[in-house]
Write a protein that holds these residues in place. Structure first.
Motif, PDB file in Angstrom:
ATOM      1  N   LYS A 212      25.146 -19.965 -17.242  1.00  6.78           N
ATOM      2  CA  LYS A 212      24.684 -19.810 -15.860  1.00  6.78           C
ATOM      3  C   LYS A 212      23.191 -20.106 -15.770  1.00  6.78           C
ATOM      4  CE  LYS A 212      26.004 -16.860 -12.042  1.00  6.78           C
ATOM      5  NZ  LYS A 212      26.787 -15.700 -11.652  1.00  6.78           N
ATOM      6  N   LEU A 213      22.468 -19.529 -16.737  1.00  8.04           N
ATOM      7  CA  LEU A 213      21.015 -19.704 -16.821  1.00  8.04           C
ATOM      8  C   LEU A 213      20.613 -21.175 -16.938  1.00  8.04           C
ATOM      9  CD1 LEU A 213      19.192 -17.084 -17.626  1.00  8.04           C
ATOM     10  CD2 LEU A 213      18.919 -18.313 -19.750  1.00  8.04           C
ATOM     11  N   LEU A 214      21.398 -21.922 -17.695  1.00  8.34           N
ATOM     12  CA  LEU A 214      21.081 -23.319 -17.950  1.00  8.34           C
ATOM     13  C   LEU A 214      21.794 -24.253 -16.974  1.00  8.34           C
ATOM     14  CD1 LEU A 214      21.245 -23.242 -21.869  1.00  8.34           C
ATOM     15  CD2 LEU A 214      19.213 -23.149 -20.421  1.00  8.34           C
ATOM     16  N   GLY A 215      22.473 -23.660 -15.976  1.00  7.42           N
ATOM     17  CA  GLY A 215      23.140 -24.468 -14.949  1.00  7.42           C
ATOM     18  C   GLY A 215      24.314 -25.265 -15.490  1.00  7.42           C
ATOM     19  N   LEU A 216      25.001 -24.712 -16.502  1.00  5.91           N
ATOM     20  CA  LEU A 216      26.109 -25.453 -17.115  1.00  5.91           C
ATOM     21  C   LEU A 216      27.453 -25.107 -16.498  1.00  5.91           C
ATOM     22  CD1 LEU A 216      25.024 -25.157 -20.853  1.00  5.91           C
ATOM     23  CD2 LEU A 216      24.716 -27.108 -19.328  1.00  5.91           C
ATOM     24  N   GLY A 217      27.442 -24.132 -15.587  1.00  2.00           N
ATOM     25  CA  GLY A 217      28.690 -23.810 -14.889  1.00  2.00           C
ATOM     26  C   GLY A 217      29.545 -22.777 -15.565  1.00  2.00           C
ATOM     27  N   TYR A 218      30.727 -22.590 -14.987  1.00  6.28           N
ATOM     28  CA  TYR A 218      31.677 -21.568 -15.409  1.00  6.28           C
ATOM     29  C   TYR A 218      33.005 -22.229 -15.717  1.00  6.28           C
ATOM     30  CZ  TYR A 218      35.518 -18.407 -14.360  1.00  6.28           C
ATOM     31  OH  TYR A 218      36.704 -17.730 -14.409  1.00  6.28           O
ATOM     32  N   PRO A 219      33.775 -21.823 -16.709  1.00  4.42           N
ATOM     33  CA  PRO A 219      33.461 -20.738 -17.645  1.00  4.42           C
ATOM     34  C   PRO A 219      32.428 -21.156 -18.680  1.00  4.42           C
ATOM     35  CG  PRO A 219      35.580 -21.718 -18.178  1.00  4.42           C
ATOM     36  CD  PRO A 219      35.096 -22.412 -16.936  1.00  4.42           C
ATOM     37  N   GLY A 220      31.598 -20.209 -19.062  1.00  3.34           N
ATOM     38  CA  GLY A 220      30.411 -20.524 -19.833  1.00  3.34           C
ATOM     39  C   GLY A 220      30.640 -20.874 -21.288  1.00  3.34           C
ATOM     40  N   GLY A 221      31.595 -20.208 -21.939  1.00  2.00           N
ATOM     41  CA  GLY A 221      31.795 -20.446 -23.372  1.00  2.00           C
ATOM     42  C   GLY A 221      32.056 -21.900 -23.710  1.00  2.00           C
ATOM     43  N   PRO A 222      33.101 -22.473 -23.137  1.00  2.00           N
ATOM     44  CA  PRO A 222      33.385 -23.881 -23.410  1.00  2.00           C
ATOM     45  C   PRO A 222      32.242 -24.799 -22.970  1.00  2.00           C
ATOM     46  CG  PRO A 222      35.293 -22.814 -22.425  1.00  2.00           C
ATOM     47  CD  PRO A 222      34.169 -21.824 -22.359  1.00  2.00           C
ATOM     48  N   ALA A 223      31.541 -24.447 -21.869  1.00  2.00           N
ATOM     49  CA  ALA A 223      30.444 -25.290 -21.366  1.00  2.00           C
ATOM     50  C   ALA A 223      29.279 -25.308 -22.353  1.00  2.00           C
ATOM     51  CB  ALA A 223      29.974 -24.783 -20.000  1.00  2.00           C
ATOM     52  N   VAL A 224      28.920 -24.126 -22.885  1.00  2.00           N
ATOM     53  CA  VAL A 224      27.825 -24.051 -23.860  1.00  2.00           C
ATOM     54  C   VAL A 224      28.230 -24.781 -25.150  1.00  2.00           C
ATOM     55  CG1 VAL A 224      26.484 -22.491 -25.345  1.00  2.00           C
ATOM     56  CG2 VAL A 224      26.790 -21.949 -22.923  1.00  2.00           C
ATOM     57  N   ALA A 225      29.478 -24.574 -25.568  1.00  2.00           N
ATOM     58  CA  ALA A 225      29.958 -25.235 -26.790  1.00  2.00           C
ATOM     59  C   ALA A 225      29.901 -26.753 -26.642  1.00  2.00           C
ATOM     60  CB  ALA A 225      31.383 -24.782 -27.109  1.00  2.00           C
ATOM     61  N   ALA A 226      30.287 -27.259 -25.469  1.00  2.00           N
ATOM     62  CA  ALA A 226      30.265 -28.704 -25.236  1.00  2.00           C
ATOM     63  C   ALA A 226      28.829 -29.224 -25.231  1.00  2.00           C
ATOM     64  CB  ALA A 226      30.961 -29.041 -23.920  1.00  2.00           C
ATOM     65  N   ALA A 227      27.930 -28.477 -24.564  1.00  2.00           N
ATOM     66  CA  ALA A 227      26.526 -28.901 -24.498  1.00  2.00           C
ATOM     67  C   ALA A 227      25.887 -28.843 -25.879  1.00  2.00           C
ATOM     68  CB  ALA A 227      25.763 -28.010 -23.517  1.00  2.00           C
ATOM     69  N   ALA A 228      26.351 -27.923 -26.725  1.00  2.00           N
ATOM     70  CA  ALA A 228      25.765 -27.747 -28.060  1.00  2.00           C
ATOM     71  C   ALA A 228      26.157 -28.875 -29.010  1.00  2.00           C
ATOM     72  CB  ALA A 228      26.215 -26.407 -28.648  1.00  2.00           C
ATOM     73  N   ALA A 229      27.207 -29.604 -28.642  1.00  2.00           N
ATOM     74  CA  ALA A 229      27.800 -30.566 -29.578  1.00  2.00           C
ATOM     75  C   ALA A 229      26.778 -31.558 -30.141  1.00  2.00           C
ATOM     76  CB  ALA A 229      28.952 -31.303 -28.909  1.00  2.00           C
ATOM     77  N   GLY A 230      25.879 -32.051 -29.283  1.00  2.00           N
ATOM     78  CA  GLY A 230      24.919 -33.035 -29.787  1.00  2.00           C
ATOM     79  C   GLY A 230      23.586 -32.423 -30.191  1.00  2.00           C
ATOM     80  N   GLY A 231      23.486 -31.080 -30.162  1.00  2.00           N
ATOM     81  CA  GLY A 231      22.197 -30.434 -30.391  1.00  2.00           C
ATOM     82  C   GLY A 231      21.951 -30.040 -31.838  1.00  2.00           C
ATOM     83  N   ASP A 232      20.687 -29.656 -32.097  1.00  2.12           N
ATOM     84  CA  ASP A 232      20.280 -29.218 -33.440  1.00  2.12           C
ATOM     85  C   ASP A 232      20.266 -27.683 -33.472  1.00  2.12           C
ATOM     86  OD1 ASP A 232      19.055 -28.550 -35.788  1.00  2.12           O
ATOM     87  OD2 ASP A 232      17.113 -29.505 -35.301  1.00  2.12           O
ATOM     88  N   PRO A 233      21.153 -27.076 -34.261  1.00  2.00           N
ATOM     89  CA  PRO A 233      21.217 -25.604 -34.276  1.00  2.00           C
ATOM     90  C   PRO A 233      19.978 -24.940 -34.861  1.00  2.00           C
ATOM     91  CG  PRO A 233      22.729 -26.553 -35.899  1.00  2.00           C
ATOM     92  CD  PRO A 233      22.189 -27.698 -35.094  1.00  2.00           C
ATOM     93  N   ALA A 234      19.112 -25.737 -35.515  1.00  2.00           N
ATOM     94  CA  ALA A 234      17.896 -25.161 -36.098  1.00  2.00           C
ATOM     95  C   ALA A 234      16.669 -25.458 -35.236  1.00  2.00           C
ATOM     96  CB  ALA A 234      17.698 -25.702 -37.512  1.00  2.00           C
ATOM     97  N   ALA A 235      16.877 -26.079 -34.055  1.00  2.00           N
ATOM     98  CA  ALA A 235      15.744 -26.495 -33.224  1.00  2.00           C
ATOM     99  C   ALA A 235      14.924 -25.297 -32.732  1.00  2.00           C
ATOM    100  CB  ALA A 235      16.251 -27.313 -32.041  1.00  2.00           C
ATOM    101  N   PHE A 236      15.603 -24.208 -32.376  1.00  2.00           N
ATOM    102  CA  PHE A 236      14.905 -23.018 -31.882  1.00  2.00           C
ATOM    103  C   PHE A 236      15.200 -21.841 -32.795  1.00  2.00           C
ATOM    104  CE2 PHE A 236      15.630 -25.633 -28.133  1.00  2.00           C
ATOM    105  CZ  PHE A 236      14.364 -25.657 -27.561  1.00  2.00           C
ATOM    106  N   ASP A 237      14.154 -21.110 -33.097  1.00  2.00           N
ATOM    107  CA  ASP A 237      14.304 -19.948 -33.960  1.00  2.00           C
ATOM    108  C   ASP A 237      14.603 -18.731 -33.078  1.00  2.00           C
ATOM    109  OD1 ASP A 237      14.338 -18.293 -36.097  1.00  2.00           O
ATOM    110  OD2 ASP A 237      12.146 -18.116 -36.246  1.00  2.00           O
ATOM    111  N   LEU A 238      15.856 -18.563 -32.703  1.00  2.00           N
ATOM    112  CA  LEU A 238      16.233 -17.469 -31.805  1.00  2.00           C
ATOM    113  C   LEU A 238      16.559 -16.210 -32.610  1.00  2.00           C
ATOM    114  CD1 LEU A 238      18.527 -19.466 -29.339  1.00  2.00           C
ATOM    115  CD2 LEU A 238      16.145 -18.777 -28.998  1.00  2.00           C
TER     116      LEU A 238
END
Ligand code: KG4
Ligand code: ZN
Length: 339
Positions: free
Chosen positions: A171-197
């Motif tokens: 929701k915060l990133l404007g990826l829509g609902y339902p959030g789990g699959p949306a975040v997972a899809a957006a994460a697909a091309g990303g670097d999991p080490a890019a941000f030290d969360l």
């Protein structure tokens, strides 16, 4: 024993037929995501109204799929809680009416018990005892499962559930609902080490979770310059997903160690997450622990898990009366063995 299962606790109408000898005979799901998408989350009243429209026709379709009629049923099970009261009442009332009309035994099913027994819908079901990690939209918990209805709570989320953290991040990133699959899809091309969360509470010597700090960290990062770029969003989603998955794994591994068990069951909607399944598979292999997931479609809400959990209790002679009502809150460890 052939049991019709009805799931209407949230935003999916799930109907299935489970036979304790032959297994799953048929199942169908109607998802309401299109209805709730424009509001960015589940609107309870709209959920109830859609369940009213869908439940009876879906039951007819599932019976037709299995080539069976109402006369072939031996029992009816419907989710009684926890969940949205109005939504629960639709499936529960339909189930009770059907059972009453056909003179069949009826049982109200605990939604989380249905989730954590769902790996038994698959081949090579886990033997008891095992550790269960339940990660859904409303709950994140670890339990020691000695048998059906024998659940000892080991730890749980002190604030947001893991699925809720995915939904809020989307929701915060404007990826829509339902959030789990949306975040997972957006994460697909990303670097999991890019941000030290932050990986909240991993160093605390307990089995509880907390995801609200992680959510705040994502919120702060999302205000940085360039945060609207697709690559930034992909990196942030991948880093967020990695933090959640790593935290869930660390606590699950600790639960295995502390209980001395070597079987882990993961259930609930977040269990459908591909990165989680991959991370847990390699972690479990390293520990020499057996790992059981339901297929992704049976991690998220479905009727099959309700028919199955209901059948276990009905077959043991357990029944609910016609005064059985829906409950929004129902702690898992209040359950008892069937019978
Ligand atoms: O078990 P479930 O279907 O419903 C509840 O009982 O809550 O879980 C729904 C939750 C939602 O928060 C959804 O965003 C999350 O599971 N979810 C996922 C994925 N699919 C569903 N989270 C991460 N990755 C996924 N692929
Ligand atoms: Zn669920």
């Amino acid at each position: 024993m052939r049991v019709l299962g009805i799931e209407t606790s949230c935003d999916e109408t799930g109907i299935a037929l489970w036979d304790d000898a032959a297994g799953l005979l048929a199942h169908r799901l109607h998802s309401q995501t299109a209805i709730h998408a424009e509001y960015g989350g589940v609107v309870p009243e709209l959920a109830s109204r859609d369940h009213i429209r869908r439940t009876a026709p879906l039951i007819e379709q599932v019976l037709a799929d299995a080539g069976l009629g109402y006369g072939d049923l031996d029992g009816v099970a419907a989710t009684a809680g926890p969940g949205l009261l109005g939504a629960l009442l639709v499936g529960l009332s339909t189930g009770k009416a059907l059972a009453f009309a056909r003179d069949l035994p009826f049982i109200g099913v605990h939604h989380l018990e249905a989730h954590l027994l769902a790996p038994a819908l698959e081949e090579r079901p886990p033997a008891f005892p095992f550790v269960a990690l339940l990660v859904s939209g409303g709950h994140t918990l670890l339990a020691e499962v000695a048998g059906v209805g024998r659940y000892r709570l080991l730890g749980q989320s002190l604030d947001d559930a893991a699925g809720e953290a995915f939904d809020k991040t989307a929701k915060l990133l404007g990826l829509g609902y339902p959030g789990g699959p949306a975040v997972a899809a957006a994460a697909a091309g990303g670097d999991p080490a890019a941000f030290d969360l932050p990986r909240p509470m991993v160093d605390k010597p307990n089995l509880d979770f907390s995801f609200s700090g992680l959510k705040t960290a994502v919120l702060n990062r999302s205000k940085e310059p360039g945060a609207a770029d697709a690559a930034f969003v992909a990196d942030l989603c991948a880093s967020f997903q990695e933090a959640v998955v790593a935290t869930l794994w660390r606590k699950s591994a600790r639960a295995l160690r502390e209980t001395g068990l070597n079987r882990l069951v993961v259930a609930g909607g977040v269990g459908a997450n591909a990165r989680l399944r991959e991370h847990f598979a390699s972690g479990a292999a390293e520990l020499g622990a057996a790992l059981h997931f339901p297929r992704p479609a049976f991690c998220t809400d479905n009727g099959a898990m309700v028919a199955h959990a209901g059948a276990l209790r009905l077959a043991a002679g357990e029944r609910d009366g016609w005064d059985r009502s829906a409950v929004a809150r129902w702690p898992l460890d209040e359950l008892r063995p069937p019978g």
